[in-house]
Design a protein around this motif. Structure first.
Motif, PDB file in Angstrom:
ATOM      1  N   GLN A  82      50.263  42.439  33.415  1.00  0.00           N
ATOM      2  CA  GLN A  82      48.791  41.865  34.358  1.00  0.00           C
ATOM      3  C   GLN A  82      47.745  41.055  33.109  1.00  0.00           C
ATOM      4  O   GLN A  82      48.147  39.305  33.763  1.00  0.00           O
ATOM      5  N   MET A 128      47.731  41.352  41.339  1.00  0.00           N
ATOM      6  CA  MET A 128      47.650  42.962  41.187  1.00  0.00           C
ATOM      7  C   MET A 128      48.113  43.416  41.935  1.00  0.00           C
ATOM      8  O   MET A 128      48.759  45.191  41.650  1.00  0.00           O
ATOM      9  N   SER A 140      34.348  45.715  31.654  1.00  0.00           N
ATOM     10  CA  SER A 140      35.547  45.683  30.619  1.00  0.00           C
ATOM     11  C   SER A 140      37.361  45.561  31.377  1.00  0.00           C
ATOM     12  O   SER A 140      37.553  45.354  29.980  1.00  0.00           O
ATOM     13  N   GLN A 141      36.678  45.743  32.555  1.00  0.00           N
ATOM     14  CA  GLN A 141      38.238  45.685  33.285  1.00  0.00           C
ATOM     15  C   GLN A 141      37.806  44.602  34.000  1.00  0.00           C
ATOM     16  O   GLN A 141      37.309  44.709  34.777  1.00  0.00           O
ATOM     17  N   ARG A 142      39.527  44.057  33.997  1.00  0.00           N
ATOM     18  CA  ARG A 142      39.251  43.353  35.942  1.00  0.00           C
ATOM     19  C   ARG A 142      40.278  43.659  36.264  1.00  0.00           C
ATOM     20  O   ARG A 142      41.571  43.450  36.364  1.00  0.00           O
ATOM     21  N   ILE A 143      39.951  44.623  37.742  1.00  0.00           N
ATOM     22  CA  ILE A 143      40.658  45.240  38.873  1.00  0.00           C
ATOM     23  C   ILE A 143      40.903  44.208  39.191  1.00  0.00           C
ATOM     24  O   ILE A 143      41.359  44.162  40.724  1.00  0.00           O
ATOM     25  N   PHE A 174      40.457  42.554  29.097  1.00  0.00           N
ATOM     26  CA  PHE A 174      40.125  42.915  30.398  1.00  0.00           C
ATOM     27  C   PHE A 174      41.530  43.532  31.128  1.00  0.00           C
ATOM     28  O   PHE A 174      41.019  43.191  32.335  1.00  0.00           O
ATOM     29  N   CYS A 209      35.436  47.476  37.682  1.00  0.00           N
ATOM     30  CA  CYS A 209      36.322  46.666  38.259  1.00  0.00           C
ATOM     31  C   CYS A 209      36.137  45.338  38.017  1.00  0.00           C
ATOM     32  O   CYS A 209      36.983  44.521  38.158  1.00  0.00           O
TER      33      CYS A 209
END
Lengths: 235, 478
Positions: free
Chosen positions: B416, B431, A110-113, B347, A72
């Motif tokens: 997003q 988010m 690899s992902q921005r949660i 991302f 995340c």
């Protein structure tokens, strides 16, 4: 296309192409990188960069890896003209290859949660990290981060309160006579997160230019010569 | 370029000689073990996926236990899907195609069986270790270091049998599916050993680990899984329609350009790397338009006259829908690599949507299609062994589930990206707003799980039918 060996050779050649370009060539260019010195800003002295992680921070990077925090969170700041990373105060400059020199493993994500953590150590403190891990919604309303309560223990209070016992609001507080303390894992993780700061200005990412001014520099040496900045403009 | 000019019209899979020899005569246990293991792992991955999707509805759900926390389950899901389902099903379908197209029997069926058991044991140990906190921290290469040699040996056991099978084929020109299978069989050990060496054994210095991991993931998806899925599509679509593939030259062009350009890229723009690496990756990704367009036109020209027949056969239906998803996923990857777009979509959920479509939409559907054809024939039954109701609902549920997940994640990703591009929107706020579409993903995951369960039931039913027939035959003999 009807001969097995020819097929094999062709495949080997295409594979070698990709391997040379994306594994070997970067290795030749970056594999020899060593610690360097930061660019001097103002009165500061040049520093060795990056500094080795303290032992506890390295142990914390293992906790970060084990719990796959990189699912995340990224750990890279894009340049000023790419995205809003720097405007969001996720870093003062873009991330560079030098920043990850001593990290094993390098977990860029690899992902921005959740937000980027490349400079998390610059914008938080130990207690903030503990609270975020224990219950993220204490700090950030509406966060979807799961709580990591298995990194904490509930202890009976002895003669003294533990110095790092969590200070929680009433609805989350443990029963009277008990306190919630971080486990060694949580302490290590906090040390790791605090060690995340990419703030050495390097040759490839120099500090932003100072605002133009006619004022005499404060560190001007006493001399009869006309200071450069005080000279009348040529045009 | 017409059919007559194609280099090898005589070996089109529609030719009757290809029937009833080869794979059907080999010992089926090894391949069936690969398939059964793959399907169980797919179910496991889908269930783990359900748990990760639930996190966005109730973040505190199951969070008290380390081994069920979001990050670890996410990594375990990835590992179960790629190594539990992806590699064995690619190998199994590949072995069958090599037997069928080479008109030979499987070489070393016992070694394939032992390799399959070995592989599945290694993946099970590895996924367990990931859940206990032993993951590597690299997305797409999660299984721990001690697992890599086990996997590699198991792969070599199965892969070498595949190459021996290929070697003992009947003389004659090769069919495109054979190139694709051989390509995928070679590609995996090359990329896997590079990644294992540079990430786990002797970790490369600093950010080179990240480049290697990105390169590995791109090669695994685009080339290895892509080759395996396309091999099956190139065989089954012309075969079942009874029309020769329109052009072998176009197939060759697609094969070589996919191997050449599909293996470039995967690094996000703005990554802490010299910019030539990222640019080269973008160039390679954009050039994958060549194989995508070539495959699309080749298949369109092959099936153009029989568009209605595509829905008549389950294998055809799964395969052509999978192929369409491959085209969409490939197009999305190209669009997402363009610098103007990637600055917004990197991302975000955009990439997750693409992976979902590629793994479940393209690869899994293509494998299902192949299995509907292969499994009864391996067991000496015909297509009627499948329960038609379960089959129909398997397709509907899986198709809808994939579409549902894909669209919800795609909408979330684009939203997003656009919202984050404006630094005035706080991250938490963005988010919170993108969680609305992300939550629909759970419905899609649920449908996929149900579909997979139906397929497993149907698969078990076919195995039981074959067992009964075997018993009846023995009684008859006695």
């Amino acid at each position: 296309m009807n001969s097995g060996p020819l097929l094999f050779l062709g495949l080997f050649a295409t594979m070698a192409c990709s391997w040379t370009g994306f594994v070997l060539a970067p290795q030749l260019q970056l594999g020899g990188l060593t610690q360097t010195n930061t660019v001097v800003v103002g009165d500061a002295l040049s520093q060795t960069y990056p500094l080795a992680q303290p032992g506890e921070a390295h142990a914390g990077s293992e906790v970060y890896r084990a719990n796959a925090c990189a699912a995340c969170h990224t750990e890279m700041v894009r340049p000023l003209d790419l995205g809003s990373d720097i405007q969001r105060n996720w870093g003062v400059r873009r991330s560079l290859a030098e920043d990850y020199l001593l990290a094993i493993p390098v977990m860029l994500g690899s992902q921005r949660i959740g937000p980027d953590l490349a400079n998390f150590g610059r914008r938080t403190d130990t207690n903030g990290i503990y609270l975020r891990l224990y219950d993220p919604r204490l700090i950030t309303q509406g966060s979807v981060m799961p709580p990591y309560r298995f990194l904490f223990e509930t202890h009976k209070i002895g003669f003294f309160h533990s110095t790092d016992a969590l200070v929680l609001p009433d609805q989350d507080a443990p029963p009277p006579g008990f306190e919630i303390v971080p486990t060694p894992q949580a302490r290590a993780l906090a040390a790791y997160l605090l060690s995340l700061r990419q703030d050495g200005y390097l040759f490839e990412a120099p500090p932003p230019p100072l605002p133009r001014t006619n004022a005499v520099p404060t560190n001007a040496v006493a001399t009869n010569a006309v200071p450069a900045a005080a000279k009348p403009a040529a045009k | 370029m017409n059919v007559i000019a194609s280099p090898a019209p005589t070996i089109s899979p529609a030719s009757p000689q290809a029937q009833k020899v080869g794979a059907e005569a080999s010992c089926p246990v090894g391949m069936l073990t690969l398939f059964a293991g793959a399907l169980l792992w797919l179910l496991a991955a889908s269930l783990l996926g359900l748990r990760t999707s639930l996190n966005f509805h109730a973040p505190t759900f199951l969070a008290g236990h380390g081994y069920l926390s979001y990050g670890r389950v996410h990594a375990a899901q990835n590992a179960a899907l790629l190594y539990g389902f992806g590699v064995p099903s690619a190998l199994g379908v590949g072995l069958w195609l090599l037997c069928r197209l080479g008109r030979t029997t499987l070489a070393g069926p016992a070694i394939v069986f032992i390799g399959a058991i070995f592989w599945n044991t290694a993946v099970a140990l590895g996924v367990g270790a990931v859940l206990c906190g032993g993951g590597t921290g690299f997305d797409g290469f999660e299984l721990p270091a001690w697992c890599a040699p086990l996997l590699f040996v198991a792969y070599l056991m199965i892969g070498l049998c595949g190459l021996l099978t290929f070697h003992q084929r009947e003389a004659g020109p090769l069919y495109p599916s054979q190139w694709f299978v051989v390509g995928s069989f070679f590609w995996f050990p090359w990329i896997f050993s590079t990644a294992a060496l540079l990430l786990l054994c002797v970790p490369a210095r600093g950010v080179l680990q990240a480049t290697t991991a990105w390169w590995y993931v791109r090669n695994f998806d685009t080339v290895f899984l892509g080759f395996a899925g396309l091999a099956s599509a190139f065989y089954f679509i012309p075969k079942i329609l009874g029309r020769p593939l329109r052009s072998h030259y176009q197939a060759a062009l697609a094969f070589w350009t996919l191997a050449l350009f599909g293996s470039w890229g995967g690094m996000p723009d703005g990554a802490p790397l010299p910019s030539w690496i990222i640019s080269l990756g973008v160039v390679g990704t954009v050039l994958t338009a060549v194989p995508i367009l070539t495959v699309a036109t080749n298949f369109y020209q092959t099936v153009r006259a029989d568009l209605n027949a595509l829905d008549a056969d389950p294998t055809l239906r799964f395969t052509y829908v999978g192929l369409m998803f491959w085209i969409i996923a490939g197009a999305q990857q190209i669009v997402g690599a363009l610098p103007r777009v990637s600055v917004v979509t990197d991302f975000t959920w955009f990439g997750a949507a693409q992976e979902e479509l590629f793994h479940y939409g393209f690869f899994a559907l293509t494998v299902f299609g192949a299995l509907y054809y292969i499994v009864p024939r391996l067991l000496g039954l015909d297509q009627g062994a499948w329960c038609p109701k379960l089959l129909k609902w398997h397709f509907r549920l899986t198709f809808l589930g994939v579409l549902f997940s894909y669209i919800s994640l795609l909408v979330a990703g684009i939203g997003q990206g656009i919202l984050l591009a404006n630094s005035g929107n706080s991250f938490v706020d963005v988010m919170r707003r993108t969680m609305f579409p992300v939550r629909f993903n759970l419905t899609g995951d649920l449908l996929v799980v149900l579909g997979t369960i139906l397929f497993l039931l149907n698969f078990a039913g076919v195995l039981v039918a074959a067992y009964r027939r075997c018993c009846a035959e023995r009684k008859g003999c006695a």
